[in-house]
Design a protein around this motif. Structure first.
Motif, PDB file in Angstrom:
ATOM      1  N   LYS A 131       0.500  -1.208   0.506  1.00 32.75           N
ATOM      2  CA  LYS A 131       0.059   0.024   0.565  1.00 32.75           C
ATOM      3  C   LYS A 131       1.183   1.322  -0.082  1.00 32.75           C
ATOM      4  O   LYS A 131       1.953   1.146   0.751  1.00 32.75           O
ATOM      5  N   VAL A 132       0.894   2.234  -1.156  1.00 30.93           N
ATOM      6  CA  VAL A 132       1.886   3.377  -0.872  1.00 30.93           C
ATOM      7  C   VAL A 132       1.255   4.196  -0.374  1.00 30.93           C
ATOM      8  O   VAL A 132       0.118   4.578   0.656  1.00 30.93           O
ATOM      9  N   ARG A 133       2.074   4.757   0.686  1.00 30.54           N
ATOM     10  CA  ARG A 133       2.049   5.998   2.265  1.00 30.54           C
ATOM     11  C   ARG A 133       3.095   7.049   1.515  1.00 30.54           C
ATOM     12  O   ARG A 133       2.501   8.078   1.794  1.00 30.54           O
ATOM     13  N   LYS A 134       4.049   6.861   1.020  1.00 32.81           N
ATOM     14  CA  LYS A 134       5.213   8.503   1.241  1.00 32.81           C
ATOM     15  C   LYS A 134       5.244   8.568  -0.690  1.00 32.81           C
ATOM     16  O   LYS A 134       5.925   8.152  -1.069  1.00 32.81           O
ATOM     17  N   VAL A 135       5.493   9.483  -1.430  1.00 35.61           N
ATOM     18  CA  VAL A 135       5.600  10.271  -2.812  1.00 35.61           C
ATOM     19  C   VAL A 135       6.243  11.474  -1.958  1.00 35.61           C
ATOM     20  O   VAL A 135       6.164  12.051  -1.861  1.00 35.61           O
ATOM     21  N   PHE A 136       8.065  11.249  -2.680  1.00 37.82           N
ATOM     22  CA  PHE A 136       8.958  12.559  -2.635  1.00 37.82           C
ATOM     23  C   PHE A 136       8.524  12.940  -4.836  1.00 37.82           C
ATOM     24  O   PHE A 136       9.549  12.516  -5.152  1.00 37.82           O
ATOM     25  N   VAL A 137       7.937  14.540  -4.854  1.00 35.51           N
ATOM     26  CA  VAL A 137       8.597  14.642  -6.255  1.00 35.51           C
ATOM     27  C   VAL A 137       9.056  15.754  -6.430  1.00 35.51           C
ATOM     28  O   VAL A 137       8.157  16.940  -5.648  1.00 35.51           O
ATOM     29  N   GLU A 138      10.108  15.539  -7.274  1.00 38.56           N
ATOM     30  CA  GLU A 138      11.036  17.429  -7.415  1.00 38.56           C
ATOM     31  C   GLU A 138      11.805  17.536  -9.201  1.00 38.56           C
ATOM     32  O   GLU A 138      11.313  16.756  -9.443  1.00 38.56           O
TER      33      GLU A 138
END
Ligand SMILES: NC(=O)c1ccc[n+]([C@@H]2O[C@H](COP(=O)([O-])OP(=O)(O)OC[C@H]3O[C@@H](n4cnc5c(N)ncnc54)[C@H](O)[C@@H]3O)[C@@H](O)[C@H]2O)c1
Length: 377
Positions: free
Chosen positions: A163-170
């Protein structure tokens, strides 16, 4: 829809000599040999239209000086001659009028991003697309054309990181770290031609689109802080946001054009309950996969162990780096299939509206001391 057994006939608006992305679109469109450029209104400047058309081998009678004239004249040609779709590669404020004119004249549209100048135009555009449902509408969110981005989406979709929890996108660049005087900077820093946001509209929308595509989740809320670092500039050249997505996913998104020395730093990291994925646009042929109970994997481009879908998007064997042009060509290939009614596009009118709603939510949040703000579409 116009049926044709030969190449798909493309028209173009924008992309005159001295422009940036028009050339990239033309290279990408012809990479697989299925699409040909038959007409264009390449510039606001009639002489540039003529020179560009001539250099590209477009018949003089089909090198137009005005996009409305192009729609009218092309629509009057026999069905097996007229263009089938128009690629829009103008500054942002011209996207909507061209898309509207094209769709209403019976032509499909492949537009560069952001879809429109503001959300109001995007909502209007959605109505026009829905009213012309035999026509295709696509948005060139280039980064979805990278095969390992598709591979990452597939891994997440099949539960590969839990299950996806965390996204960092830059998405960070440095080319606007000082006042820049060129064609590309000129309109990008002008609200009338760029829209309500500068940096977030230009590249933050790619980060938003990538995060939604890779996770398969919609971003629902943002708490944003946009900045203007270069004195005298009228639109944001930097910004960060905390965000929430469906199903409890949380993340951060940063976009900046004042990170000195950075070229085109689009990166994403996604973590679920059992693993993670990491992809960088400047090294697009490696996808890093992490586990809690196994060593980290480096998944490499064009390898036989990739999913069938991802393998189909490479043109050369492993170790022969593919990149930006090929990713763009994959967007064209996918759009070509949609045009021939063999499927949809990853970035269509829904993504178009969501991208504009994202920008408006960022602006509203930033103006309200970074208050949590809903993305209303
Ligand atoms: N997908 C991507 O990766 C990507 C990358 C760069 C730019 N873009 C987008 O592409 C678009 C164009 O950006 P660019 O950097 O190439 O800009 P640019 O300024 O280099 O080129 C714009 C071109 O549009 C022409 N134009 C302007 N108004 C016109 C009109 N009314 N009719 C015909 N032509 C007209 C200009 O003469 C010029 O040739 C922008 O919307 C931008 O956001 C997307």
């Amino acid at each position: 829809m116009t049926q044709s057994s030969g190449k798909i006939r493309m028209g173009m608006v924008g992309g005159g000599q001295g422009a940036f992305i028009g050339d990239v679109h033309r290279l990408a469109a012809r990479l697989d040999g299925d699409i040909e450029l038959v007409c264009g209104a390449f510039s606001r400047d009639p002489e540039n239209c003529r020179i560009t058309g001539e250099a590209l081998g477009v018949a003089p009678a089909r090198s137009y000086t005005d996009f409305n004239e192009m729609m009218r004249t092309e629509a009057a040609l026999p069905a097996n001659e007229r263009m089938e779709f128009v690629a829009i590669v103008t500054p942002n404020h011209v996207h909507f009028p061209v898309a509207k004119a094209a769709l209403e004249a019976g032509f499909s549209v492949l537009s560069d991003k952001p879809a429109t100048l503001n959300l109001e135009e995007a909502l209007e555009l959605r109505k026009i697309v829905q009213a012309n449902n035999g026509l295709a509408y696509g948005l060139t969110h280039t980064y979805l054309g990278y095969p390992l981005v598709g591979e990452a989406r597939g891994i997440i979709e099949s539960g590969g990181i839990g299950k996806v929890r965390k996204v960092f996108v830059e998405y960070i660049q440095g080319w606007l770290a000082t006042e820049v005087e060129n064609k590309q900077a000129d309109w990008r820093t002008d609200p009338a031609r760029s829209g309500g946001s500068g940096c977030m509209g230009d590249i933050g929308t790619h980060a938003h689109n990538l995060a939604e595509f890779m996770t398969g989740k919609r971003m629902t809320h943002v708490a944003a802080d946009l900045s203007i670092f270069v004195e005298g500039r009228r639109l944001d050249d930097d910004g960060s946001a905390l965000f929430k997505m469906e199903d409890g996913v949380k993340g951060t998104l940063s976009a900046s054009q004042v990170c000195v020395g950075v070229e085109n730093g689009l990166s994403i990291r996604v973590y679920g309950e059992t693993g993670g994925l990491e992809w960088h646009q400047e090294e697009p042929n490696t996808l890093k996969r992490t586990y809690s109970d196994r060593p980290t994997e480096l998944i490499r481009a064009a390898q036989g162990y990739l999913s069938e879908g991802a393998q189909g998007w490479f043109r050369t064997p492993p170790g022969h780096p593919e990149g930006y042009i090929e990713a763009f060509a994959n967007c064209y290939r996918e759009f070509g299939k949609a045009l021939r009614s063999q499927g949809g596009v990853a970035s269509g009118i829904d993504a178009a509206v969501r991208g504009m709603a994202f920008i408006e939510a960022l602006l509203e949040s930033s103006e309200n001391d970074s208050a949590w703000t809903e993305i209303k579409q």
